[in-house]
Structures are given as C-alpha cells and as structure tokens.
Design a protein around this motif. Sequence first.
Motif, PDB file in Angstrom:
ATOM      1  N   PRO A 151      27.990  69.483  37.636  1.00 47.52           N
ATOM      2  CA  PRO A 151      28.534  69.110  38.957  1.00 47.52           C
ATOM      3  C   PRO A 151      29.921  68.471  38.826  1.00 47.52           C
ATOM      4  O   PRO A 151      30.191  67.714  37.886  1.00 47.52           O
ATOM      5  N   THR A 152      30.778  68.789  39.780  1.00 50.54           N
ATOM      6  CA  THR A 152      32.148  68.268  39.793  1.00 50.54           C
ATOM      7  C   THR A 152      32.163  66.743  39.713  1.00 50.54           C
ATOM      8  O   THR A 152      32.976  66.164  38.992  1.00 50.54           O
ATOM      9  N   ALA A 153      31.250  66.080  40.434  1.00 51.71           N
ATOM     10  CA  ALA A 153      31.214  64.607  40.434  1.00 51.71           C
ATOM     11  C   ALA A 153      30.993  64.053  39.029  1.00 51.71           C
ATOM     12  O   ALA A 153      31.582  63.029  38.651  1.00 51.71           O
ATOM     13  N   ILE A 154      30.163  64.723  38.231  1.00 51.38           N
ATOM     14  CA  ILE A 154      29.907  64.283  36.848  1.00 51.38           C
ATOM     15  C   ILE A 154      31.172  64.463  36.006  1.00 51.38           C
ATOM     16  O   ILE A 154      31.534  63.599  35.206  1.00 51.38           O
ATOM     17  N   ILE A 155      31.839  65.599  36.194  1.00 55.39           N
ATOM     18  CA  ILE A 155      33.075  65.853  35.437  1.00 55.39           C
ATOM     19  C   ILE A 155      34.123  64.787  35.758  1.00 55.39           C
ATOM     20  O   ILE A 155      34.750  64.227  34.856  1.00 55.39           O
ATOM     21  N   ILE A 156      34.285  64.476  37.050  1.00 56.64           N
ATOM     22  CA  ILE A 156      35.274  63.467  37.464  1.00 56.64           C
ATOM     23  C   ILE A 156      34.920  62.106  36.885  1.00 56.64           C
ATOM     24  O   ILE A 156      35.784  61.389  36.365  1.00 56.64           O
ATOM     25  N   GLU A 157      33.642  61.738  36.967  1.00 56.81           N
ATOM     26  CA  GLU A 157      33.212  60.434  36.440  1.00 56.81           C
ATOM     27  C   GLU A 157      33.485  60.340  34.942  1.00 56.81           C
ATOM     28  O   GLU A 157      33.976  59.323  34.452  1.00 56.81           O
ATOM     29  N   MET A 158      33.180  61.418  34.212  1.00 54.68           N
ATOM     30  CA  MET A 158      33.451  61.400  32.766  1.00 54.68           C
ATOM     31  C   MET A 158      34.941  61.328  32.484  1.00 54.68           C
ATOM     32  O   MET A 158      35.388  60.615  31.592  1.00 54.68           O
ATOM     33  N   PHE A 159      35.716  62.096  33.254  1.00 57.30           N
ATOM     34  CA  PHE A 159      37.166  62.105  33.067  1.00 57.30           C
ATOM     35  C   PHE A 159      37.739  60.704  33.280  1.00 57.30           C
ATOM     36  O   PHE A 159      38.517  60.214  32.471  1.00 57.30           O
ATOM     37  N   MET A 160      37.343  60.046  34.381  1.00 55.94           N
ATOM     38  CA  MET A 160      37.820  58.685  34.650  1.00 55.94           C
ATOM     39  C   MET A 160      37.323  57.722  33.576  1.00 55.94           C
ATOM     40  O   MET A 160      38.003  56.762  33.222  1.00 55.94           O
ATOM     41  N   GLY A 161      36.141  58.001  33.040  1.00 56.23           N
ATOM     42  CA  GLY A 161      35.582  57.171  31.973  1.00 56.23           C
ATOM     43  C   GLY A 161      36.410  57.200  30.700  1.00 56.23           C
ATOM     44  O   GLY A 161      36.390  56.252  29.911  1.00 56.23           O
ATOM     45  N   LEU A 162      37.145  58.300  30.480  1.00 55.69           N
ATOM     46  CA  LEU A 162      38.010  58.373  29.297  1.00 55.69           C
ATOM     47  C   LEU A 162      39.054  57.264  29.331  1.00 55.69           C
ATOM     48  O   LEU A 162      39.282  56.562  28.339  1.00 55.69           O
ATOM     49  N   LEU A 163      39.679  57.102  30.483  1.00 54.61           N
ATOM     50  CA  LEU A 163      40.701  56.064  30.627  1.00 54.61           C
ATOM     51  C   LEU A 163      40.061  54.682  30.568  1.00 54.61           C
ATOM     52  O   LEU A 163      40.549  53.796  29.862  1.00 54.61           O
ATOM     53  N   GLN A 164      38.946  54.510  31.268  1.00 59.44           N
ATOM     54  CA  GLN A 164      38.281  53.204  31.287  1.00 59.44           C
ATOM     55  C   GLN A 164      37.817  52.786  29.894  1.00 59.44           C
ATOM     56  O   GLN A 164      37.997  51.638  29.496  1.00 59.44           O
ATOM     57  N   SER A 165      37.237  53.732  29.146  1.00 54.72           N
ATOM     58  CA  SER A 165      36.756  53.365  27.806  1.00 54.72           C
ATOM     59  C   SER A 165      37.918  53.061  26.862  1.00 54.72           C
ATOM     60  O   SER A 165      37.808  52.217  25.976  1.00 54.72           O
ATOM     61  N   THR A 166      39.043  53.725  27.069  1.00 57.48           N
ATOM     62  CA  THR A 166      40.220  53.451  26.236  1.00 57.48           C
ATOM     63  C   THR A 166      40.816  52.095  26.596  1.00 57.48           C
ATOM     64  O   THR A 166      41.254  51.346  25.720  1.00 57.48           O
ATOM     65  N   MET A 167      40.793  51.763  27.886  1.00 57.62           N
ATOM     66  CA  MET A 167      41.323  50.474  28.339  1.00 57.62           C
ATOM     67  C   MET A 167      40.528  49.306  27.755  1.00 57.62           C
ATOM     68  O   MET A 167      41.085  48.233  27.519  1.00 57.62           O
ATOM     69  N   THR A 168      39.241  49.516  27.510  1.00 57.72           N
ATOM     70  CA  THR A 168      38.393  48.420  27.011  1.00 57.72           C
ATOM     71  C   THR A 168      38.063  48.563  25.531  1.00 57.72           C
ATOM     72  O   THR A 168      37.255  47.814  25.004  1.00 57.72           O
ATOM     73  N   SER A 169      38.700  49.514  24.853  1.00 54.38           N
ATOM     74  CA  SER A 169      38.404  49.767  23.441  1.00 54.38           C
ATOM     75  C   SER A 169      38.905  48.630  22.545  1.00 54.38           C
ATOM     76  O   SER A 169      39.983  48.082  22.766  1.00 54.38           O
ATOM     77  N   TYR A 170      38.105  48.327  21.537  1.00 52.70           N
ATOM     78  CA  TYR A 170      38.502  47.325  20.543  1.00 52.70           C
ATOM     79  C   TYR A 170      38.902  47.972  19.221  1.00 52.70           C
ATOM     80  O   TYR A 170      39.132  47.298  18.228  1.00 52.70           O
ATOM     81  N   LEU A 171      38.974  49.285  19.216  1.00 52.79           N
ATOM     82  CA  LEU A 171      39.367  49.991  17.998  1.00 52.79           C
ATOM     83  C   LEU A 171      40.834  49.715  17.677  1.00 52.79           C
ATOM     84  O   LEU A 171      41.644  49.523  18.588  1.00 52.79           O
ATOM     85  N   PRO A 172      41.193  49.741  16.388  1.00 54.98           N
ATOM     86  CA  PRO A 172      42.604  49.514  16.030  1.00 54.98           C
ATOM     87  C   PRO A 172      43.501  50.721  16.326  1.00 54.98           C
ATOM     88  O   PRO A 172      44.717  50.643  16.153  1.00 54.98           O
ATOM     89  N   THR A 173      42.922  51.821  16.772  1.00 58.85           N
ATOM     90  CA  THR A 173      43.689  53.032  17.089  1.00 58.85           C
ATOM     91  C   THR A 173      44.658  52.732  18.235  1.00 58.85           C
ATOM     92  O   THR A 173      44.246  52.151  19.239  1.00 58.85           O
ATOM     93  N   PRO A 174      45.925  53.129  18.122  1.00 58.99           N
ATOM     94  CA  PRO A 174      46.862  52.922  19.231  1.00 58.99           C
ATOM     95  C   PRO A 174      46.318  53.532  20.527  1.00 58.99           C
ATOM     96  O   PRO A 174      45.659  54.577  20.518  1.00 58.99           O
ATOM     97  N   PHE A 175      46.625  52.890  21.646  1.00 57.58           N
ATOM     98  CA  PHE A 175      46.067  53.247  22.947  1.00 57.58           C
ATOM     99  C   PHE A 175      46.198  54.733  23.261  1.00 57.58           C
ATOM    100  O   PHE A 175      45.218  55.409  23.584  1.00 57.58           O
ATOM    101  N   MET A 176      47.407  55.277  23.193  1.00 58.44           N
ATOM    102  CA  MET A 176      47.618  56.675  23.581  1.00 58.44           C
ATOM    103  C   MET A 176      46.955  57.639  22.597  1.00 58.44           C
ATOM    104  O   MET A 176      46.454  58.695  23.006  1.00 58.44           O
TER     105      MET A 176
END
Length: 196
Positions: A151-176
């Motif tokens: 479903p499109t709603a699941i795809i959108i939620e996962m897509f937005m989750g990519l940015l959210q999970s990167t924003m809260t990541s504690y990994l030493p990997t550079p943000f981008m």
Amino acid sequence: MNNRRERKKILIKKSISDVALKFFLAKGFTDTTVAEIMEAADLGTGTFYNYFQSKEDVLHSYLTEKINEARHILEAIQQSHGEPSQKLSEILLAAGKSYEENRQLFNMYMQFHRQNPDAGRQPPHGPLFKEILVDIVSEGQEKGEFRKDIPTAIIIEMFMGLLQSTMTSYLPTPFMDNLRHKLSLFLEGLAVKHQP
C-alpha cells in the motif's frame, strides 16, 4: 509611503529573528531571554511582541521559512521529467540537506515540544510533503517501476522513516552517507523485480 513602512517592518522582524537565532545557537533556547535579544538588536523589549508571540514563535517562523524553501525545491523535483525512483532520491537528499544545515535549530524546536507538550504547536512541516510523495509513488506504480503489492501509505511511512531514523541515529557515519545507504536499501526493496 506604505511600501517604506512595510520594508521597515520586514527589516526589523528579520533583525530580531537573526539576533535571536544567534543567541539560541550560542546560549541555548531556554537560557536566551527576550530582553537580551532586543538589547542586542538595539530595540525596546516591547517591540519584540509586535512581531513575535514568544521565543518559540521566532524559531517556528524561521523553520517554517526554511521548510517553505525546501517545498519549492521538492515541487520542482516532482514536476521534473526524471524517473520516480530518481525523484524520490532527490527529494530525500534535498530534505536531508535542509535538515543537516539547520539541525541544531530543528533539534531545539523538537526538544522544546518534548519538554512543553501543552505548547500546542504542530511541527513546522506538518503534512507538507505527503501529497508530493503520494504522487511520485503512484507514478512509479503506474509505470511499473514500483511494487503494487505494498500500500502507498506503507511506502510513504517507510520513506519518511528513512529521514527520521537518520535524524536520530547515533552511528558515527556522516549524516548524508547514512541517509544514502538507507535510501539505497529502500529503493532496492521497492523496485519491481523483473524475471529473466
């Protein structure tokens, strides 16, 4: 005459906002007072309330402006002739870049709301990007580039989750870099697999 007055108002508001943002970054949002903002702006404290309701309003106004700038970029990407997967990539990377450039202020804003749940303000982006994303995902499904079994709603939620999970990541990997890796995994799972 009115044009001059309006220009003066715009300049004063920008001056207050610029000074406030410098204080927020240097001292922190909570430790900054309206009085010191206005003293540094060389204006009376009461003048602040002619332009803003609160310090949070200054921060919200600035972030809304940045998000509106990003929206114009995203709308241009949406209307471009690229493939849907390319459009999604460009949108995520543009949103990520905007966040990274204003990370400290976005985090201040979100921290303020976590500490003041009764403040009653929505995040400055609201549902801003959802329509654009729905259009691009639908286009990708219609062109046979994206899977239709999800479903499109699941795809959108996962897509937005990519940015959210990167924003809260504690990994030493550079943000981008972190965001690009997640985007690659996302697009590989979203792509229609063509049988040989």
